[in-house]
Write a protein that holds these residues in place. Structure first.
Motif, PDB file in Angstrom:
ATOM      1  N   PRO A 222       0.992  -1.369  -0.082  1.00 37.40           N
ATOM      2  CA  PRO A 222       0.050  -0.100  -0.091  1.00 37.40           C
ATOM      3  C   PRO A 222       0.717   1.204   0.085  1.00 37.40           C
ATOM      4  CG  PRO A 222      -0.818  -1.358   1.657  1.00 37.40           C
ATOM      5  CD  PRO A 222       0.717  -2.023   1.238  1.00 37.40           C
ATOM      6  N   VAL A 223       0.473   2.189  -0.815  1.00 38.14           N
ATOM      7  CA  VAL A 223       1.273   3.611  -0.844  1.00 38.14           C
ATOM      8  C   VAL A 223       0.094   4.869  -0.675  1.00 38.14           C
ATOM      9  CG1 VAL A 223       2.616   5.117  -2.137  1.00 38.14           C
ATOM     10  CG2 VAL A 223       3.105   2.610  -2.240  1.00 38.14           C
ATOM     11  N   GLU A 224       0.371   5.575   0.360  1.00 37.34           N
ATOM     12  CA  GLU A 224      -0.578   6.611   0.677  1.00 37.34           C
ATOM     13  C   GLU A 224      -0.761   7.686  -0.377  1.00 37.34           C
ATOM     14  OE1 GLU A 224      -0.943  10.230   4.063  1.00 37.34           O
ATOM     15  OE2 GLU A 224       0.936   9.080   3.887  1.00 37.34           O
ATOM     16  N   VAL A 225      -1.780   8.265  -0.627  1.00 35.35           N
ATOM     17  CA  VAL A 225      -2.325   9.115  -1.630  1.00 35.35           C
ATOM     18  C   VAL A 225      -2.304  10.395  -0.680  1.00 35.35           C
ATOM     19  CG1 VAL A 225      -3.435  10.056  -3.644  1.00 35.35           C
ATOM     20  CG2 VAL A 225      -3.056   7.577  -3.317  1.00 35.35           C
ATOM     21  N   ARG A 226      -1.736  11.586  -0.788  1.00 37.25           N
ATOM     22  CA  ARG A 226      -1.491  12.542   0.129  1.00 37.25           C
ATOM     23  C   ARG A 226      -2.641  13.830  -0.816  1.00 37.25           C
ATOM     24  NH1 ARG A 226       4.768  12.176   1.960  1.00 37.25           N
ATOM     25  NH2 ARG A 226       4.648  10.276   2.890  1.00 37.25           N
ATOM     26  N   GLU A 227      -2.609  14.721   0.366  1.00 30.83           N
ATOM     27  CA  GLU A 227      -3.497  15.888  -0.191  1.00 30.83           C
ATOM     28  C   GLU A 227      -2.633  16.444  -1.374  1.00 30.83           C
ATOM     29  OE1 GLU A 227      -5.384  20.065   1.639  1.00 30.83           O
ATOM     30  OE2 GLU A 227      -4.347  18.581   2.877  1.00 30.83           O
ATOM     31  N   GLY A 228      -3.331  16.881  -2.279  1.00 35.45           N
ATOM     32  CA  GLY A 228      -2.562  17.380  -3.495  1.00 35.45           C
ATOM     33  C   GLY A 228      -2.158  16.492  -4.620  1.00 35.45           C
ATOM     34  N   GLU A 229      -2.357  15.077  -4.291  1.00 41.64           N
ATOM     35  CA  GLU A 229      -1.765  14.083  -5.249  1.00 41.64           C
ATOM     36  C   GLU A 229      -3.044  13.425  -5.632  1.00 41.64           C
ATOM     37  OE1 GLU A 229       2.346  12.571  -3.117  1.00 41.64           O
ATOM     38  OE2 GLU A 229       0.433  11.673  -2.516  1.00 41.64           O
TER      39      GLU A 229
END
Length: 277
Positions: A222-229
């Motif tokens: 799993p890889v986090e999708v951050r704000e602005g992405e």
């Protein structure tokens, strides 16, 4: 022969500094069984599929019919574990970890396939998106899986492949979060690597391509999708592995996702002439 102790650097970070020939020796001796993302800068990385010769023609046509997901970069002769067009490689030993399937079920993982290689096996190498990650970094876009030393997450999508014989099913896609302002750069850079899946197939809402939970990949980490992405999706050669498992062959061999074959071919090379020997 060099001892494993002399060949094996102590940590993954040091492996990034190892030249291709030495890295392949380390893997060939079974001294490294980890993922290959971030290793062998500027070289083509490839996934592997091995099937009995009886099914080789259909699998070849499956790849040709689905080039975005299954970009062939080499096809071995029946019974031969060598692919000289990709360099000094032996597909029985030069991948950190293999998966063995029987009748569609994963029965074991192992660091080489010397003990089960057969004269009727046919091997196929398919380009991997790990190949273009260094080009993204050069343009200031560092994939998060690369930064944190993880395998990019992969998902079964709702996109259908073109079936050939017993091989079919849905496309598998890999995902990397990208800042919205960098999406155009990412499209342009990866489009230059058609042998490594090329430009993305989808940007944005994963539900559009049938993915309900982006935090729960079918393969990889799993890889986090951050704000602005936004999540950006590429076709993945795990499509071929999924198709092979779905075909429920008596035996088939693939590499563990993220554990690729390191080749001598440069990442930007025109490999059209390298496919079959």
């Amino acid at each position: 022969m060099e001892s494993i102790a002399r060949l094996l650097p102590p940590i993954y970070e040091d492996l990034r500094l190892v030249d291709v020939a030495r890295l392949r020796r380390i893997i060939r001796l079974g001294a490294y069984e980890g993922h290959t993302g971030g290793l062998a800068v500027g070289r083509l990385q490839a996934s592997l599929v091995v099937v009995p010769r009886t099914f080789a023609s259909d699998f070849h046509r499956f790849c040709v019919s689905n080039p975005k997901a299954c970009p062939l970069v080499a096809v071995g002769r029946a019974g031969s574990p060598f692919m000289p067009t990709l360099g000094d490689v032996d597909v029985r030993t030069d991948i950190p970890q293999y998966e063995v399937y029987r009748f569609g079920e994963l029965i074991r993982q192992q660091p080489d396939i010397l003990d089960i290689w057969r004269e009727d096996f046919a091997a196929f190498a398919l380009g991997s998106s790990s190949t273009f990650e260094h080009a993204l970094i050069e343009r200031g876009v560092a994939p998060r899986n690369f930064v944190v030393h993880r395998t990019a997450p992969m998902f079964r999508s709702s996109i259908r492949t073109t079936r050939v014989g017993v091989f079919g099913g849905n496309m598998v896609v890999s995902m990397r979060p990208v800042r919205l302002s960098q999406v155009d750069i990412v499209r342009a850079v990866t489009a230059r690597f058609p042998h490594a899946h090329g430009a993305p197939i989808h940007v944005g809402d994963p539900r559009v391509i049938g993915i309900e939970d982006i935090g729960d990949p079918d393969w990889g980490d799993p890889v986090e999708v951050r704000e602005g992405e936004v999540p950006v999706f590429w076709a993945s050669s795990a499509t071929a592995q999924s198709a092979v498992a779905g075909a429920r062959l008596e035996v088939a061999i693939v590499q563990t996702p993220g554990h690729m074959l390191i080749t001598d071919v440069t990442a930007r090379e025109n490999i059209g002439a390298f496919k079959i020997y």
